[in-house]
Design an enzyme around this catalytic site. Structure first.
Site, PDB file in Angstrom:
ATOM      1  N   THR A  48       0.825  -1.212   0.000  1.00 25.35           N
ATOM      2  CA  THR A  48       0.000   0.000   0.000  1.00 25.35           C
ATOM      3  C   THR A  48       0.858   1.261   0.000  1.00 25.35           C
ATOM      4  O   THR A  48       0.485   2.276  -0.579  1.00 25.35           O
ATOM      5  CB  THR A  48      -0.912  -0.018   1.250  1.00 25.35           C
ATOM      6  OG1 THR A  48      -1.545  -1.294   1.307  1.00 25.35           O
ATOM      7  CG2 THR A  48      -1.945   1.074   1.209  1.00 25.35           C
ATOM      8  N   TYR A 138       7.284 -11.450   4.858  1.00 29.36           N
ATOM      9  CA  TYR A 138       6.035 -10.924   4.287  1.00 29.36           C
ATOM     10  C   TYR A 138       5.617 -11.858   3.153  1.00 29.36           C
ATOM     11  O   TYR A 138       6.183 -11.824   2.063  1.00 29.36           O
ATOM     12  CB  TYR A 138       6.305  -9.499   3.796  1.00 29.36           C
ATOM     13  CG  TYR A 138       5.121  -8.722   3.222  1.00 29.36           C
ATOM     14  CD1 TYR A 138       3.857  -9.282   3.059  1.00 29.36           C
ATOM     15  CD2 TYR A 138       5.290  -7.396   2.850  1.00 29.36           C
ATOM     16  CE1 TYR A 138       2.801  -8.537   2.542  1.00 29.36           C
ATOM     17  CE2 TYR A 138       4.237  -6.644   2.325  1.00 29.36           C
ATOM     18  CZ  TYR A 138       3.001  -7.224   2.165  1.00 29.36           C
ATOM     19  OH  TYR A 138       1.968  -6.488   1.636  1.00 29.36           O
ATOM     20  N   LYS A 168       4.064 -11.886   8.099  1.00 28.70           N
ATOM     21  CA  LYS A 168       2.927 -11.042   7.744  1.00 28.70           C
ATOM     22  C   LYS A 168       2.266 -11.802   6.603  1.00 28.70           C
ATOM     23  O   LYS A 168       2.845 -11.945   5.525  1.00 28.70           O
ATOM     24  CB  LYS A 168       3.394  -9.666   7.295  1.00 28.70           C
ATOM     25  CG  LYS A 168       2.295  -8.831   6.718  1.00 28.70           C
ATOM     26  CD  LYS A 168       2.880  -7.536   6.224  1.00 28.70           C
ATOM     27  CE  LYS A 168       2.017  -6.785   5.261  1.00 28.70           C
ATOM     28  NZ  LYS A 168       0.783  -7.357   4.810  1.00 28.70           N
ATOM     29  N   ASP A 195      -7.786  -8.489   4.471  1.00 31.85           N
ATOM     30  CA  ASP A 195      -8.822  -7.758   5.207  1.00 31.85           C
ATOM     31  C   ASP A 195     -10.210  -8.370   4.974  1.00 31.85           C
ATOM     32  O   ASP A 195     -11.048  -8.375   5.876  1.00 31.85           O
ATOM     33  CB  ASP A 195      -8.840  -6.281   4.792  1.00 31.85           C
ATOM     34  CG  ASP A 195      -7.444  -5.654   4.759  1.00 31.85           C
ATOM     35  OD1 ASP A 195      -6.442  -6.382   4.913  1.00 31.85           O
ATOM     36  OD2 ASP A 195      -7.363  -4.435   4.555  1.00 31.85           O
ATOM     37  N   GLU A 196     -10.422  -8.893   3.739  1.00 37.68           N
ATOM     38  CA  GLU A 196     -11.749  -9.435   3.447  1.00 37.68           C
ATOM     39  C   GLU A 196     -11.996 -10.781   4.139  1.00 37.68           C
ATOM     40  O   GLU A 196     -13.105 -11.301   4.130  1.00 37.68           O
ATOM     41  CB  GLU A 196     -12.045  -9.512   1.945  1.00 37.68           C
ATOM     42  CG  GLU A 196     -10.991 -10.014   0.993  1.00 37.68           C
ATOM     43  CD  GLU A 196      -9.826  -9.044   0.716  1.00 37.68           C
ATOM     44  OE1 GLU A 196      -8.999  -8.868   1.642  1.00 37.68           O
ATOM     45  OE2 GLU A 196      -9.701  -8.539  -0.400  1.00 37.68           O
ATOM     46  N   SER A 212      -4.588  -2.738   4.340  1.00 36.24           N
ATOM     47  CA  SER A 212      -4.736  -1.414   3.742  1.00 36.24           C
ATOM     48  C   SER A 212      -6.052  -0.763   4.139  1.00 36.24           C
ATOM     49  O   SER A 212      -6.121   0.461   4.301  1.00 36.24           O
ATOM     50  CB  SER A 212      -4.659  -1.519   2.218  1.00 36.24           C
ATOM     51  OG  SER A 212      -5.779  -2.220   1.709  1.00 36.24           O
TER      52      SER A 212
HETATM   53  C1  LIG Z   1      -2.348  -6.855  -2.199  1.00 32.75           C
HETATM   54  C2  LIG Z   1      -2.569  -6.018  -0.974  1.00 32.75           C
HETATM   55  O1  LIG Z   1      -2.474  -4.821  -1.035  1.00 32.75           O
HETATM   56  N1  LIG Z   1      -2.856  -6.659   0.139  1.00 32.75           N
HETATM   57  C3  LIG Z   1      -3.116  -5.955   1.342  1.00 32.75           C
HETATM   58  C4  LIG Z   1      -2.226  -6.361   2.443  1.00 32.75           C
HETATM   59  O2  LIG Z   1      -1.398  -7.150   2.521  1.00 32.75           O
HETATM   60  C5  LIG Z   1      -4.545  -6.094   1.844  1.00 32.75           C
HETATM   61  O3  LIG Z   1      -4.736  -5.228   2.922  1.00 32.75           O
HETATM   62  C6  LIG Z   1      -5.533  -5.778   0.742  1.00 32.75           C
HETATM   63  O4  LIG Z   1      -5.297  -4.487   0.273  1.00 32.75           O
HETATM   64  C7  LIG Z   1      -6.949  -5.902   1.236  1.00 32.75           C
HETATM   65  O5  LIG Z   1      -7.141  -7.172   1.768  1.00 32.75           O
HETATM   66  C8  LIG Z   1      -7.955  -5.598   0.142  1.00 32.75           C
HETATM   67  O6  LIG Z   1      -7.881  -6.569  -0.877  1.00 32.75           O
HETATM   68  C1  LIG Z   2      -1.562  -4.125   3.244  1.00 27.98           C
HETATM   69  C2  LIG Z   2      -0.180  -4.370   3.514  1.00 27.98           C
HETATM   70  O1  LIG Z   2       0.111  -5.011   4.422  1.00 27.98           O
HETATM   71  C3  LIG Z   2       0.802  -3.711   2.685  1.00 27.98           C
HETATM   72  O2  LIG Z   2       0.428  -2.750   2.086  1.00 27.98           O
HETATM   73  O3  LIG Z   2       1.955  -4.115   2.628  1.00 27.98           O
END
Ligand SMILES: CC(=O)N[C@H](C=O)[C@@H](O)[C@H](O)[C@H](O)CO
Ligand SMILES: CC(=O)C(=O)O
Length: 310
Positions: A48, A138, A168, A195-196, A212
């Site tokens: 993000t 990660y 993570k 998150d979902e 995010s």
């Molecule tokens: C690919 C990506 O950005 N993954 C995020 C964290 O790791 C998530 O927070 C997603 O943004 C979230 O689950 C929405 O799809």
């Molecule tokens: C969402 C998350 O963990 C990242 O943006 O790396």
């Protein structure tokens, strides 16, 4: 290792000005806003935060700004992953020198580790560059293309990387997720990253989550956690369905989820500006459409925000 992060960790957007350069001046307000809305820590310069689109100097400047801005007790985790291991190691030692709380690295995503041992070597070198900090692998196969089960990495690295704190975990392999949590009955901190699926992660035993959407909808997720903790699954499912609808809207306005959701941040008093190339910036028509659709699903109520007057 005891569990370190309990609750919601936001993955902040990196703020840019209209000129596309870093705009670090809003970070103090950003950190306060997150804390006020129930977030315990920030995971910066990851997906993000568009970490892969920043120079190393910019990443260091962002980390320094968060360290200066953070409110008492608010933790800062720095993503240091890179396609060059030397750069990742350099970012790790910089993070240690400014005394951040933890570091994390994704797998390199151009030349990829071919097996668990190669992934271990990668993580080992980075973790050793910041020996006083907890290191989190990660796991994000959707972005790196590296889907080595995290459990295999933890088992291979166990006892060899002294500061290995956990993972993570941004993936939907719940079997692997549970297997990671089960290692020596919770030896590792496995932060949930979808998150979902927060409800499913919490039921599986997550104690902390990084995401995010915790940037702008944390009140909803605080309630999901409370509902699971009090065994009110019906309510937890209802709330998780709202999260899924919200993410669906941001995924379907014609730009990336990242670009769409970054455009929500001015509503929280922290204008994070545009996204950086190669991501596409959303148009004002797309933004109006997004707000209309979010309003229709009750976003402004469940995210505890006021509808902007446009
Ligand atoms: C690919 C990506 O950005 N993954 C995020 C964290 O790791 C998530 O927070 C997603 O943004 C979230 O689950 C929405 O799809
Ligand atoms: C969402 C998350 O963990 C990242 O943006 O790396």
């Amino acid at each position: 290792m005891t569990i370190k992060y309990q609750g919601l960790v936001a993955a902040p957007f990196t703020p840019f000005g209209e000129d596309g350069q870093l705009n670090l001046s809003i970070i103090p307000a950003y950190a306060k806003m997150l804390r006020r809305r129930g977030v315990v820590a920030a995971f910066i310069c990851g997906t993000t935060g568009e970490g892969a689109s920043l120079t190393c100097e910019e990443r260091e400047a962002v980390a320094e700004a968060w360290m200066q801005a953070r409110p008492e007790g608010f933790q800062v985790i720095v993503h240091v992953g890179h396609t060059s291991r030397n750069e990742a190691c350099r970012l790790a030692s910089h993070a240690e020198s400014i005394e951040v709380d933890a570091i994390s690295s994704m797998a390199p995503f151009f030349f990829k580790p071919e097996d668990t041992e190669a992934l271990f070597d990668w993580c080992d070198a980075i973790a050793r560059s910041a020996p006083s900090l907890p290191f989190y692998y990660y796991n994000i196969p959707s972005m790196t293309g590296v889907a080595i089960p995290a459990r295999e990495l933890l088992e291979f690295a166990d006892g060899r990387i002294a500061n290995l704190a956990g993972v993570k975990y941004t993936y939907e392999d719940m079997d692997d997720y549970r297997a990671c949590l089960a290692i020596e009955d919770g030896k590792y901190d496995i932060l949930f990253g979808r998150d979902e699926l927060l409800l499913e992660g919490w039921q599986a035993g997550a104690k902390g989550a990084v995401g995010s959407t915790y940037n702008y909808a944390s009140p909803l997720y605080v309630k999901i956690i409370e509902a699971v903790d009090s065994d009110d699954l019906q309510e937890a499912r209802r709330l998780q369905d709202l999260s899924i609808s919200m993410i669906d809207v941001c995924n379907s306005v014609g730009v990336s989820h990242l670009a769409a959701s970054k455009a929500l941040m001015p509503m929280l008093g922290v204008d994070c500006g545009p996204v950086r190339s190669p991501l596409k910036q959303m148009t004002s028509a797309q933004s109006d459409e997004m707000l209309k659709r979010l309003e229709a699903i009750g976003f402004f109520d469940f995210a505890e925000l006021s509808l902007p007057s446009v």
